[in-house]
Design an enzyme around this catalytic site. Structure first.
Site, PDB file in Angstrom:
ATOM      1  N   HIS A 112     -63.155 -39.831  39.836  1.00  0.00           N
ATOM      2  CA  HIS A 112     -61.938 -39.040  39.606  1.00  0.00           C
ATOM      3  C   HIS A 112     -60.933 -39.096  40.772  1.00  0.00           C
ATOM      4  CE1 HIS A 112     -64.147 -37.197  36.256  1.00  0.00           C
ATOM      5  NE2 HIS A 112     -65.100 -36.862  37.095  1.00  0.00           N
TER       6      HIS A 112
HETATM    7  O1  RIB Z   1     -63.362 -32.645  37.110  1.00  0.00           O
HETATM    8  C1  RIB Z   1     -63.418 -33.518  38.211  1.00  0.00           C
HETATM    9  C2  RIB Z   1     -62.988 -32.837  39.463  1.00  0.00           C
HETATM   10  O2  RIB Z   1     -63.878 -31.759  39.732  1.00  0.00           O
HETATM   11  C3  RIB Z   1     -63.080 -33.764  40.691  1.00  0.00           C
HETATM   12  O3  RIB Z   1     -62.082 -33.392  41.614  1.00  0.00           O
HETATM   13  C4  RIB Z   1     -64.432 -33.454  41.242  1.00  0.00           C
HETATM   14  O4  RIB Z   1     -64.517 -33.662  42.650  1.00  0.00           O
HETATM   15  C5  RIB Z   1     -64.553 -31.986  40.955  1.00  0.00           C
HETATM   16  O5  RIB Z   1     -63.873 -31.278  42.000  1.00  0.00           O
END
Ligand code: RIB
Ligand code: CA
Length: 313
Positions: free
Chosen positions: A242
């Site tokens: 992500h």
């Molecule tokens: O949903 C993904 C996000 O949530 C990313 O930033 C991961 O690190 C968690 O913080």
């Protein structure tokens, strides 16, 4: 022109890779500071993890601050089930020698935006938006001074990952997200609709391991741990990576496609708390407040990561 950024983060293995990508790109990015926020695990642990990642990179001059330790209104929800007890399970990184700065992270954000010329600082948000929300409430004068906010959060076509409706970063602090999306600041949003296609496959994990530095080995170990939960849940060949998409967009926006739309945040309903209600087809007439990225070039994204992380310690 080098982009001056503040990274707001809850490391988190994927946050860690994003921080490494930023620190591995000094020609294009000047990291003014890294601010930890409560999210994946508690604030203290997230701050410690940020120090460990800065030390791993070798860029130990980078200042790290601790920000807020709970959301603006809600009780903190964490994600040890994804990131492990320490929030950075996988590699065995040494206790950090470098120390947190004393100043509160929210005050660091405010002071930096007041000091730097207006329109020259970008906020890269990789976790719940509590620190940004609190900074804008405490010092509204800084909002027009922000060049851009690039945030990982939300989703539409891919739904949510914490509830069927909500992605984790927005779910944890919907009120802070609401403040940010009403701030009038240019926002580029990196949602699950993009990050779900950036899968850390076995081949890519092996490319990290083979970079020839400790950063590559540690990154491979982080991804191997971090991806197991999502591989199980989605049945994919690798977990979605992500947060590094935020920094990759800053470095190579051409890797991504998106459009300018209205995004509103659900803060009232318990059923859909934290949902990003994206008016992708322009049916509401609500003012457009975000560039919503819809797709990304996964191979180009990973090549950028390999190229930049290779330059670190
Ligand atoms: O949903 C993904 C996000 O949530 C990313 O930033 C991961 O690190 C968690 O913080
Ligand atoms: Ca994160």
């Amino acid at each position: 022109m080098r982009r001056k950024i503040i990274i707001d983060t809850d490391p988190g293995q994927d946050d860690a890779v994003a921080i490494l990508l930023a620190l591995g790109s000094p020609a294009e990015i000047e990291v003014l500071g890294i601010v930890a926020v409560a999210g994946n695990v508690g604030l203290k642990q997230n701050a410690r993890n940020a120090l460990k990642v800065v030390e791993l990179s070798g860029r130990t001059e980078t200042p790290v601050y601790a920000g807020c330790e709970r959301p603006m209104r809600r009780v903190l929800v964490t994600a040890e089930y994804v990131h492990g007890k320490t929030g950075l399970d996988g590699p065995d990184l040494p206790e950090p020698q470098i120390k947190l700065r004393d100043q509160h992270g929210v005050d660091f954000i405010i002071e930096t935006l007041r000091r730097e010329p207006t329109g020259t600082v970008t906020l890269c948000a990789l976790g719940p938006l509590t620190n940004l929300g609190m900074a804008f409430v405490k010092a509204p004068d800084i909002m027009p001074r922000v060049q851009e906010i690039i945030l990982m959060g939300g989703g539409l076509f891919e739904g949510g990952n914490t509830t069927p409706a909500a992605e984790f970063n927005i779910y944890v602090d919907p009120e802070a997200a609401d403040v940010v999306f009403h701030s009038g600041i240019p926002i580029t949003m990196v949602p699950l609709d993009v990050t779900h296609f950036m899968l850390s496959t076995k081949a890519r994990v092996e490319r990290f391991r083979g970079l020839g530095n400790r950063t590559g080995v540690a990154t491979a170990e982080m991804l191997e741990f971090f991806e197991r939960f999502d591989e199980q849940k989605y049945g994919w060949e690798g977990g979605p990576l992500h947060d590094p998409c935020v920094i990759a967009y800053l470095l190579k926006p051409e890797l991504f496609k998106g459009k300018h739309v209205n995004v509103a945040i659900e803060t009232q309903s318990e059923l859909t708390r934290g949902m990003t209600v994206v008016d992708y087809w322009g049916v509401t007439g609500r003012a457009k407040n975000a560039t919503y990225l819809r797709s990304g070039d996964a191979d180009g994204f990973y090549e950028l990561l390999f190229e930049r992380l290779k330059t670190l310690a």
